[in-house]
Design a protein around this motif. Structure first.
Motif: not given
Length: 311
Positions: A44-45, A133-136, A193-199
């Protein structure tokens, strides 16, 4: 889930060496995604690197406070693909900074961040690349939050979409008067998708998170403070006569939590992370292990020799 970014001084005896080895082993196995999830970071990089523009700049200061700047002003500091890679590399540098105590995340040119650069998003719009990209970015921002540094997002101007998600990957958030945080994902037919909802749920609760995401609500400083998303409001020096520059105000605000030796401040951050992320029995064991690295250490011995806490 265990801390992904524990870094500490060299243990002073064999038992501490064994303790530290266990902590490092936990760390290596606790990243959000790895090859067992079908995630290949190098792959992905290579794809992200094709989308250039902007940079993520890091300044490590002698005070132990670092400044991370999202720098892509022509696109409201949106993340290009190469900037995502920059972020991961800067996080790696901070994970290996033994003198570090605090981190300020800011945007260049009087705005925070507008999320992803749409040029890159359009180019990797197929589901497979989007998931990579989401996982990265989840890995990178989780590691940012788990740094053994006390971090604060300095929001000037607008923090939109992925920029809003980035603010939640810091321990604290400061907003300039007149600035806005907005989770605009719904308007793009998406969810964070970058973890923002959970945080965000951890920060403001599920009801408020549902309102902010479902309504794409513009969070001004007053609302942010009221719902627990924002920890302080700063006055811009260009708008308020006599006010210090925003970055200096943020450093002054953060200094109340970073005063003291780096190993102690880092230990404070680590025990808080373990309490937040681990089941209680494992959090207690981790706290015991971290306690063992500071008990009898130079800062502890100096404090015992110079004063009594009961005076």
């Amino acid at each position: 889930m265990v801390l992904c970014a524990l870094r500490q001084q060299v243990p002073r005896c064999s038992s501490h060496c064994r303790t530290w080895a266990r902590l490092l082993q936990r760390q290596r196995s606790s990243c959000v995604y790895s090859s067992i999830h079908g995630f290949n970071q190098d792959e992905i990089k290579e794809k992200l690197q094709a989308f250039h523009g902007g940079s993520i700049d890091l300044l490590k200061q002698d005070s132990g406070i670092a400044v991370l700047t999202i720098n892509n002003p022509s696109r409201m500091n949106a993340f290009s693909g190469s900037m995502m890679i920059d972020l991961e590399e800067r996080v790696s540098q901070l994970e290996n900074w033994p003198e570090g105590k605090g981190l300020i995340v800011q945007g260049a040119a009087e705005t925070f961040c507008s999320g992803s650069d749409l040029n890159a998003v359009r180019a990797i719009s197929n589901q497979q690349d989007g998931m990579k990209m989401c996982m990265f970015m989840q890995n990178a921002l989780t590691r940012l939050l788990r740094l053994p540094l006390i971090s604060v997002a300095l929001v000037e101007g607008r923090a939109l979409g992925g920029g809003a998600e980035l603010t939640t990957a810091c321990d604290f958030r400061l907003m300039e008067a007149g600035s806005v945080i907005q989770f605009v994902h719904k308007h793009m037919g998406l969810v964070p998708g970058w973890g923002g909802a959970g945080r965000l749920v951890h920060l403001v609760g599920s009801q408020n998170a549902l309102k902010l995401l479902g309504g794409a609500v513009k969070v001004d400083p007053e609302l942010g403070v009221n719902i627990g998303l924002v920890d302080g409001v700063l006055e811009g020096h260009q708008k308020t006569e006599g006010a210090a520059p925003l970055l200096q105000q943020a450093e002054n605000w953060l200094s109340r939590y970073t005063k003291g030796p780096a190993p102690v401040i880092q230990a404070v951050k680590k025990v808080v992370l373990s309490g937040r992320e681990l089941p209680l029995p494992e959090a207690l064991r981790t706290e015991k292990d971290i306690f063992g690295t500071v008990w009898g250490a130079p800062a502890n011995l100096e404090a015992l020799a110079s004063k009594s806490k009961h005076k």
